[in-house]
Design an enzyme around this catalytic site. Structure first.
Site, short mmCIF file in Angstrom:
data_model
loop_
_atom_site.label_atom_id
_atom_site.label_comp_id
_atom_site.label_asym_id
_atom_site.label_seq_id
_atom_site.Cartn_x
_atom_site.Cartn_y
_atom_site.Cartn_z
N GLU A 1 0.84 -1.19 0.00
CA GLU A 1 0.00 0.00 0.00
C GLU A 1 0.87 1.25 0.00
OE1 GLU A 1 -4.03 -0.99 2.26
OE2 GLU A 1 -2.31 -1.31 3.55
N CYS B 1 3.56 8.63 1.11
CA CYS B 1 4.12 7.68 2.07
C CYS B 1 4.19 6.34 1.34
CB CYS B 1 3.21 7.60 3.29
SG CYS B 1 3.73 6.36 4.50
N CYS C 1 7.20 -5.15 15.28
CA CYS C 1 6.85 -4.21 16.35
C CYS C 1 5.42 -4.52 16.80
CB CYS C 1 6.97 -2.77 15.88
SG CYS C 1 8.66 -2.34 15.40
N CYS D 1 2.23 -2.53 15.45
CA CYS D 1 2.18 -2.15 14.03
C CYS D 1 1.54 -3.26 13.20
CB CYS D 1 3.60 -1.87 13.54
SG CYS D 1 3.70 -1.51 11.77
N GLU E 1 10.79 -2.05 6.32
CA GLU E 1 11.90 -1.36 6.95
C GLU E 1 12.90 -1.01 5.85
OE1 GLU E 1 13.00 0.03 9.73
OE2 GLU E 1 14.93 0.29 8.73
N SER F 1 12.33 5.37 14.84
CA SER F 1 11.16 4.95 15.60
C SER F 1 11.61 4.53 16.99
CB SER F 1 10.48 3.79 14.87
OG SER F 1 10.02 4.23 13.61
N LEU F 2 11.51 5.43 17.94
CA LEU F 2 12.04 5.14 19.28
C LEU F 2 10.95 4.52 20.17
CD1 LEU F 2 14.83 5.47 20.61
CD2 LEU F 2 13.83 7.37 21.89
N CYS G 1 -0.07 5.83 10.12
CA CYS G 1 1.12 5.12 10.58
C CYS G 1 0.77 3.79 11.22
CB CYS G 1 1.85 5.95 11.63
SG CYS G 1 2.26 7.60 11.07
#
Ligand code: SAH
Length: 373
Positions: free
Chosen positions: A110, A123, A134, A137, A186, A242-243, A364
């Protein structure tokens, strides 16, 4: 929604595999060899690249500078269809568009195009699925299927840029100004293809799409060697990390790869990225109610960032977007405001990311590439 029915079903049954050869995957020399193999002069390679990167077209009918009889064979050899739209969902009165794409081998990704008053941001996805798992996610829940090719990444850009030029997004004809590698996957785990795609996004036409590097963001879960490698490439693109937690105990729960590169290592790498490139780094922090949104965690994050310097970083809290089956929810408004205020009190610039597209699962962490919603 668009659907090409039977053709897609046939493709869906095919095994996962390599995408077809495409101009955007080839060096200029290799492009010349391909056109020469079709009995065409070398300059056709540059003509095709101009059609692709400058005119944003793969349609033989647009290629009036190429003899009609050779347009189709050239397009078949160098500009095959890589992405077929399966479904298009819109929000914000048409200004946010999420597209589900079917790839040639049946895999799906997507991308989301968001038009604002003075910019338009794509995006895009860099992998089919994601291996990093994660916890919060949607992409991570499905595992990694495969890397996207450079051309599959770039094709998302071309189609979005073309839609804006054609006036297909409300607001009149426009220009794609920003590209963020924040969709599925990623990017630094698909390093070589991501890098080649980045170069082509920012190179001027006809070598690339000519998007300003300062409007390009690569977001990473925190793969430290990849961050250092990217810093050394000399591309002034922005890095986002991404913390999601300032302490290793919690970050390891939320972002399993923290066991390999911990909070301090990720922030040190982010700071090195700033030192090498001069680009201010973004720290992403999805705010989850009673999980990572406590005032003490805001203070701890503020201290970790200021300890490494000032002016090198800003924080982007992201209100958690709902993901099916997830046990977490977004923080309430007061908690979020307090979190932001504390970071600012430490002198850390902080802006909450908007939740564009959340009503179409296009925000997100919501991209899963499924057709079953
Ligand atoms: N893999 C890269 C690129 C993805 S960018 C990375 O991890 O950075 C997508 C951003 O949205 C990441 O910061 C990701 O952690 C965050 N995210 C994932 N799930 C989310 C959710 N449910 N709500 C809000 N943000 C989320």
């Amino acid at each position: 929604m668009t659907s090409t029915g039977a053709a897609l079903d046939r493709q869906a049954a095919r095994p996962r595999g390599r995408p077809p050869r495409h101009l955007a995957d080839l060096t200029p020399d290799a492009r010349v060899r391909e056109v020469q193999a079709l009995g065409q002069p070398a300059f056709r390679a540059r003509q095709l690249a101009t059609h692709y990167f400058a005119h944003l077209t793969c349609d033989p009918a647009d290629m009036t500078d190429v003899p009609a009889a050779v347009r189709a064979p050239l397009v078949a050899a160098l500009l095959p269809t890589l992405l077929t739209p399966v479904r298009r969902l819109t929000a914000d009165r048409g200004r946010t568009v999420k597209t589900l794409w079917r790839l040639a081998d049946g895999a799906a990704v997507e991308s989301v195009l968001m038009r604002y008053p003075r910019r338009a941001t794509l995006c895009l996805s860099s992998q089919v699925g994601c291996a990093l798992a994660c916890a919060f996610c949607a992409t991570g829940q499905r595992g990694l299927v495969r890397n996207l090719s450079t051309a599959e990444i770039l094709e998302q850009v071309r189609v979005a840029a073309r839609a804006l030029v054609d006036g297909d997004v409300p607001g009149g004809p426009g220009r794609l100004s920003n590209v963020v590698f924040m969709g599925m996957g990623e990017p630094l785990a698909n390093y070589a293809r991501t890098l080649a795609a980045l170069r082509a996004v920012i190179a001027p036409a006809p070598t690339g799409f000519g998007i300003s590097a300062r409007n390009v963001v690569v977001s990473t879960v925190g793969l430290v060697p990849g961050i250092d490698r990217l810093a050394a490439e000399g591309l002034p693109v922005t890095l986002a990390v991404s913390l999601h937690a300032p302490d290793d105990a919690l970050r390891s729960e939320l972002v399993p790869v923290n066991a390999r590169w911990d909070v301090a290592q990720v922030l040190d790498a982010a700071h090195r990225y700033f030192e090498v490139t001069g680009r201010r780094v973004s720290v992403e922090y999805a705010l989850m109610r009673d999980v990572n949104d406590q005032p003490w965690r805001a203070d701890r994050l503020g201290r970790l960032l200021t300890a490494r310097g000032s002016g090198w970083v800003h924080v982007n809290p992201i209100p958690l977007n709902p993901v099916p089956g997830s046990r977490w929810t977004a923080s309430d408004a007061d908690t979020q405001a307090e979190f932001v205020a504390r970071l600012r009190a430490h002198g850390v610039p902080t802006t909450v990311r908007d939740t564009r597209g959340s009503d179409i699962d296009g925000a997100c962490g919501q991209l899963a590439g499924g057709e079953d919603e």
